[in-house]
Write a protein that holds these residues in place. Structure first.
Motif, short mmCIF file in Angstrom:
data_model
loop_
_atom_site.label_atom_id
_atom_site.label_comp_id
_atom_site.label_asym_id
_atom_site.label_seq_id
_atom_site.Cartn_x
_atom_site.Cartn_y
_atom_site.Cartn_z
N TRP A 10 -9.77 -14.25 5.56
CA TRP A 10 -9.79 -12.84 4.99
C TRP A 10 -8.34 -12.98 3.73
O TRP A 10 -8.76 -12.78 2.54
N ASN A 11 -7.34 -13.44 4.00
CA ASN A 11 -6.36 -13.46 3.14
C ASN A 11 -6.51 -14.50 2.26
O ASN A 11 -6.32 -14.40 1.06
N LYS A 14 -9.38 -13.10 -0.13
CA LYS A 14 -8.96 -11.66 -0.94
C LYS A 14 -8.02 -12.42 -2.11
O LYS A 14 -8.08 -11.77 -3.14
N GLY A 15 -7.18 -13.53 -2.02
CA GLY A 15 -6.35 -14.08 -3.09
C GLY A 15 -7.57 -14.42 -4.00
O GLY A 15 -7.34 -14.15 -5.23
N LYS A 18 -8.89 -11.50 -5.88
CA LYS A 18 -8.12 -10.85 -7.12
C LYS A 18 -7.76 -11.86 -7.96
O LYS A 18 -7.67 -11.41 -9.16
N THR A 25 -6.89 -4.12 -6.14
CA THR A 25 -5.75 -4.04 -5.62
C THR A 25 -5.96 -4.41 -4.23
O THR A 25 -7.04 -4.46 -3.74
N ASP A 26 -4.78 -4.38 -3.71
CA ASP A 26 -4.51 -4.74 -1.96
C ASP A 26 -5.41 -3.66 -1.24
O ASP A 26 -5.88 -3.86 -0.42
N PHE A 27 -5.03 -2.27 -1.79
CA PHE A 27 -5.91 -1.16 -1.20
C PHE A 27 -7.37 -1.35 -1.00
O PHE A 27 -8.08 -1.22 -0.35
N ASP A 28 -7.92 -1.85 -2.42
CA ASP A 28 -9.48 -2.04 -2.61
C ASP A 28 -10.00 -3.25 -1.37
O ASP A 28 -10.97 -3.20 -0.96
N LEU A 29 -8.99 -4.33 -1.09
CA LEU A 29 -9.38 -5.28 -0.28
C LEU A 29 -8.83 -5.41 0.90
O LEU A 29 -9.03 -6.42 1.89
N THR A 30 -8.58 -4.15 1.57
CA THR A 30 -8.30 -3.89 2.97
C THR A 30 -9.44 -4.17 3.87
O THR A 30 -10.41 -3.45 3.64
N TYR A 31 -9.41 -4.96 4.75
CA TYR A 31 -10.56 -5.31 5.55
C TYR A 31 -10.01 -4.90 6.95
O TYR A 31 -8.91 -5.15 7.54
#
Length: 64
Positions: A10-11, A14-15, A18, A25-31
């Motif tokens: 996931w990290n 996520k990168g 982005k 944002t990081d909030f949008d991509l909170t898994y």
């Protein structure tokens, strides 16, 4: 979306998301495990893409 693959990478995914979609944002991509549909829904609203398009993009990142 294969939960085990996504959870393990996931990290990295996520990168890449982005990089491709700077409005995320990081909030949008909170898994959160078990809340994949909620994540997909947030991404659909933010990006204006279909559920299938988002799943395809995530699958593309996890297969590399």
């Amino acid at each position: 979306m294969d939960n085990l693959i996504v959870k393990g990478k996931w990290n990295e995914v996520k990168g890449k998301l982005k990089q491709d979609f700077s409005e995320l944002t990081d909030f949008d991509l909170t898994y959160a495990e078990g809340k994949e549909d909620e994540l997909i829904g947030k991404l659909q609203q933010k990006l204006g893409k279909t559920k299938d398009e988002i799943k395809q993009k995530i699958a593309e990142y996890t297969s590399k």
